[in-house]
Design a protein around this motif. Sequence first.
Motif: not given
Length: 178
Positions: A109-114, A118-122, A125-131, A169-171
């Motif tokens: 789970l930790g690896a998938l969230l990271r 990373s995909l979100q920073r690029e 993808v769009r996600a409202r996730m903790c990271l 979530h707030e980016l």
Amino acid sequence: MLREEAGRRGLSPIQARFLVYLLHRPVELRRVGELAREFGLTPATASGAVDALQRKGLLVREEWPEDRRYVTLRLTGAGRSIAGELSGWSGAVREPLGELGGEEKEVLLGALLRLVASLQREGLVRARMCLSCRFFRPDAHPGRERPHHCALLDVPLAVRELRVDCPEHELHVQGGGG
């Protein structure tokens, strides 16, 4: 797979994605504007896809009970059934995951969230996730079972408690250095 299955059912890929999205979202996120935002579409494009789904008898528009100015989208029985079948690919993942131990699941789970972060920073993808949230404090409690912290809720978090679709979530916007 989703594209082919959607085509067999007479749905466009975006219509199929809307059905699956609506199946798994709380009522406050089931609005045309949310669909447009989530999928990076104009409101007119999202509305057109919703109109088509409504004509096919797969969803209906309803006034929001708490504020009649808003319209929410509700899947019909047929819409829920098709959405469930379209999201059925997850069954192929559940069995192998069921064979993993708790610690292995947490590492995965930790690896998938990271990866998603990373995909979100690029911008892929769009996600409202903790990271990616401004309230997330990674490793605020090192060496503990719940090492991370949510500053909004003021609670420590274990990896298994991290969210991938949080309505609060707030980016986190990183500064330009200095």
